[in-house]
Design a protein around this motif. Sequence first.
Motif, PDB file in Angstrom:
ATOM      1  N   ALA A   5       0.833  -1.209   0.000  1.00  0.00           N
ATOM      2  CA  ALA A   5       0.000   0.000   0.000  1.00  0.00           C
ATOM      3  C   ALA A   5       0.866   1.258   0.000  1.00  0.00           C
ATOM      4  N   VAL A   6       1.907   1.263   0.819  1.00  0.00           N
ATOM      5  CA  VAL A   6       2.810   2.413   0.891  1.00  0.00           C
ATOM      6  C   VAL A   6       3.482   2.642  -0.464  1.00  0.00           C
ATOM      7  N   ARG A   7       3.976   1.589  -1.067  1.00  0.00           N
ATOM      8  CA  ARG A   7       4.664   1.712  -2.355  1.00  0.00           C
ATOM      9  C   ARG A   7       3.721   2.165  -3.458  1.00  0.00           C
ATOM     10  N   ALA A   8       2.502   1.674  -3.422  1.00  0.00           N
ATOM     11  CA  ALA A   8       1.532   2.017  -4.461  1.00  0.00           C
ATOM     12  C   ALA A   8       0.824   3.339  -4.185  1.00  0.00           C
ATOM     13  N   GLY A   9       1.012   3.886  -2.981  1.00  0.00           N
ATOM     14  CA  GLY A   9       0.362   5.147  -2.624  1.00  0.00           C
ATOM     15  C   GLY A   9      -1.141   5.026  -2.455  1.00  0.00           C
ATOM     16  N   VAL A  10      -1.583   3.890  -1.893  1.00  0.00           N
ATOM     17  CA  VAL A  10      -3.016   3.663  -1.683  1.00  0.00           C
ATOM     18  C   VAL A  10      -3.235   3.215  -0.245  1.00  0.00           C
ATOM     19  N   THR A  11      -4.495   3.029   0.134  1.00  0.00           N
ATOM     20  CA  THR A  11      -4.826   2.562   1.472  1.00  0.00           C
ATOM     21  C   THR A  11      -4.858   1.036   1.504  1.00  0.00           C
ATOM     22  N   ASN A  12      -4.712   0.486   2.712  1.00  0.00           N
ATOM     23  CA  ASN A  12      -4.839  -0.963   2.866  1.00  0.00           C
ATOM     24  C   ASN A  12      -6.194  -1.447   2.379  1.00  0.00           C
ATOM     25  N   GLY A  13      -7.222  -0.637   2.638  1.00  0.00           N
ATOM     26  CA  GLY A  13      -8.576  -1.015   2.252  1.00  0.00           C
ATOM     27  C   GLY A  13      -8.728  -1.161   0.748  1.00  0.00           C
ATOM     28  N   LEU A  14      -8.054  -0.296  -0.010  1.00  0.00           N
ATOM     29  CA  LEU A  14      -8.156  -0.388  -1.464  1.00  0.00           C
ATOM     30  C   LEU A  14      -7.511  -1.688  -1.956  1.00  0.00           C
ATOM     31  N   ILE A  15      -6.396  -2.067  -1.349  1.00  0.00           N
ATOM     32  CA  ILE A  15      -5.760  -3.324  -1.750  1.00  0.00           C
ATOM     33  C   ILE A  15      -6.701  -4.487  -1.506  1.00  0.00           C
TER      34      ILE A  15
END
Length: 231
Positions: free
Chosen positions: A50-60
């Motif tokens: 999530a950090v690397r992709a710049g998104v939230t855990n929820g989106l993953i």
Amino acid sequence: MPKPDPAGSHTTRRRFRRVEQHVRKQDLIRATLDCVAEKGLQAATVREVAVRAGVTNGLIRHYFACKDQMIYEAYRVTMQEMIVMARSAASAAQSPRDRLRIFIEANLTEPVLDIRRLTLWASFISRIHVDVTMAEIHREGYLGYCREFEAMLGDVLREAGRASSPDLCRRYAIKLNAIIDGLWLEGCLASELFQGDALAAIGIEAAEAVLGLSLREKLVEPQRLRAVAGE
């Protein structure tokens, strides 16, 4: 009064969302691969991706039910990419022999021959004996790779007026796959030992010895090579 949507507008939006979701999922898989390549499988957590992709855990979790599913998809993509790159390189070949030769060469040169791909492959392969799904993905990739070889081999053998039964093509595919696997490993681990296209040339020579025909000439293959092939 609001105007009605033009015909087909809802369908267009749905298609756009599907494309957008596909791209987002591919971005997450890329981030997973980066984590695995740099820090290993254990470090490829939902949080890290999530950090690397710049998104939230929820989106993953919208795309992947769990970390294992991310890893499965990442491994599948790694296997598929190598096949697709080699197939694409050979797609413009003018003859069956050229196609097979270029396919072999592509597997033993960049970008298929790459230390990062080896790192990823080695990380994933370590899970095969303990994870049924990983084993299935590996089997799927291996069989797909062999099918590519079998189809090309059938064309090459028929062009040369040789026997081209499915069993024969399968045996040849297994042999050539084993040769390429070994050379690919050596090339990734010790690329400094092979200058230019030396590794690819070795792969072609080995394939010619196995098949008993030349992949670099259109002449009828010498009897010596046919004897090596055991026909």
